[in-house]
Scaffold this motif. Structure first.
Motif, mmCIF file in Angstrom:
data_model
loop_
_atom_site.group_PDB
_atom_site.id
_atom_site.type_symbol
_atom_site.label_atom_id
_atom_site.label_comp_id
_atom_site.label_asym_id
_atom_site.label_seq_id
_atom_site.Cartn_x
_atom_site.Cartn_y
_atom_site.Cartn_z
ATOM 1 N N TRP A 200 -27.823 3.953 21.413
ATOM 2 C CA TRP A 200 -29.393 3.974 21.427
ATOM 3 C C TRP A 200 -29.654 3.153 20.426
ATOM 4 N N THR B 203 -36.423 1.573 19.015
ATOM 5 C CA THR B 203 -37.068 1.266 20.297
ATOM 6 C C THR B 203 -36.647 2.035 21.533
ATOM 7 N N GLN C 5 -34.204 1.951 23.137
ATOM 8 C CA GLN C 5 -33.688 0.983 24.133
ATOM 9 C C GLN C 5 -32.038 1.651 24.324
ATOM 10 N N LYS C 6 -31.387 1.395 25.394
ATOM 11 C CA LYS C 6 -30.054 1.799 25.536
ATOM 12 C C LYS C 6 -29.271 0.249 25.552
ATOM 13 N N THR C 7 -28.290 0.176 24.460
ATOM 14 C CA THR C 7 -27.695 -0.920 24.151
ATOM 15 C C THR C 7 -26.318 -1.073 24.904
#
Length: 380
Positions: free
Chosen positions: A93, A97, A99-101
């Protein structure tokens, strides 16, 4: 030759003698230890940290796992988190943000632990497959979108409960296992460098559940076990534990070095956290809570972490509480479990970002939460 009965009798006598010596040693230590951190701090006129509900707030909820979250780790440099879940996936993560990378599907879904490499380019995990799998985050995914394993560390004879890279060394890792040992690995070759415990008499006598490497002296690490003890190890001397620390009455689920590298904290099934002095072996403080009103049982401590200054101890509990302890006064200054947006299940893991500005908690409610400090920077 002595008969089996005679050998049993000798063994019983030796065990009784050891227990007697251990009790005498405990009593002798108790007479020398005339105070604890709390009493000394109060005698010096210290007061507890003043915390209110706006000083530590939930700023992010990381949703993406479909099973209980078991483990998490921050990168040493950037704001990245890796988490391991009962759903058989590792997720990386972006903490800023949400967001999952990366979402990495594991060959063995029964994962128990995960860790970031010091350079943030790789993640490792272990579990009931008795192995530690390493993934290079720069690897290309296959046709099905799965990331290949770059290295598998095999050799343990029981589940892998904990793993941690040696700070500033991408090629060295230590794992703890249900086979009662810890192992130092060469990640590049996949070979075991040293085994701590096992056939050696000073090793743990039950499953190893947790470990922590001293960031100020990376040759030293501690391990916590179901045998209710913590043992201090030196990477240069695998044949024996440097010291064994007693005090807990239940499995030790979490160990963490204090920021000064001279002390360490523990969290246990007996419901307490404790602070030990690495050099003297003394127990400096017990952080104990009241039993739950409903069932009179103490919730177990699942995970702990210290603030960068060491003034605060964060402890996750099996009932969903997350206490913020003042380490000097042994007082709870905040319970994240009572705040808005708190978890709805057992706190299974927690960790502090490298700059100390944020706390991440993972839970059986399938979520991770990031808590940001809005004040008390000097104390934290």
């Amino acid at each position: 030759m002595a008969s089996v009965a005679e050998l049993k009798e000798r063994h019983a006598a030796a065990t009784a003698s050891v227990n007697s010596l251990r009790e005498r040693l405990r009593q002798r230590r108790q007479t020398l230890l005339d105070t604890d951190v709390e009493k000394y701090s109060k005698a010096q006129g210290r007061t507890a940290v003043s915390f209110n509900q706006t000083d530590l707030v939930c700023c992010r909820t990381l949703q993406g796992h479909s099973g209980k979250v078991y483990s998490l780790d921050w990168t040493p440099e950037k704001n990245w988190i890796v988490s391991a879940s009962q759903d058989g996936r590792l997720i990386v993560w972006n903490a800023l943000t949400s967001q999952k990378t990366h979402a990495i599907k594991l060959h063995c879904p029964w994962v128990m632990t995960c860790a970031f490499a010091p350079n943030g380019q790789s993640v490792a995990c272990g579990g009931l497959d008795s192995a530690c799998s390493i993934f290079n985050l720069n690897s290309q995914v296959d046709r099905d979108g799965n990331m290949p394993v770059s290295r598998v560390l095999t050799g343990h004879k029981g589940y892998v409960s904990s793993c941690q890279y040696v700070p500033d060394q991408e090629t060295r890792m230590i794992t703890g296992s249900g086979d009662q040992t810890c192992v130092l690995w060469d990640v590049t070759t996949g070979q075991r460098i040293s085994i701590f415990g096992g056939e050696f008499p000073s090793g743990h006598t039950a499953d190893v559940l947790s470990l922590s490497i001293n960031s100020l002296n990376t040759n030293m690490f501690v391990s916590g076990s179901c045998d209710t003890t913590v043992r201090l190890w030196d990477l240069r001397i695998a044949s024996r534990a440097v010291r064994t620390y007693h005090g807990h009455e239940g499995d030790i689920n979490s160990v963490k070095f204090f920021p000064d590298g001279q002390r360490f904290g523990t969290g246990s099934d007996d419901g307490t956290c404790r602070l030990f002095d690495m050099r003297t072996g003394h127990q400096l403080q017990v952080y104990s809570r009241e039993p739950d009103r409903n069932d009179n049982e103490l919730p177990t401590v699942t995970s702990i972490a210290f603030s960068i200054s060491g003034r605060l101890l964060f402890a996750g509990y099996s009932n969903g509480d997350c206490y913020v302890w003042d380490t000097l006064l042994a007082e709870v200054v905040l319970n994240l479990g009572t705040l808005q947006n708190s978890h709805e299940g057992r706190i299974s893991c927690l960790g502090l970002s490298s700059d100390g500005s944020a706390l991440c908690t993972g839970s059986w409610d399938k979520n991770l939460k990031i808590w940001a400090f809005s004040g008390h920077r000097k104390i934290v």
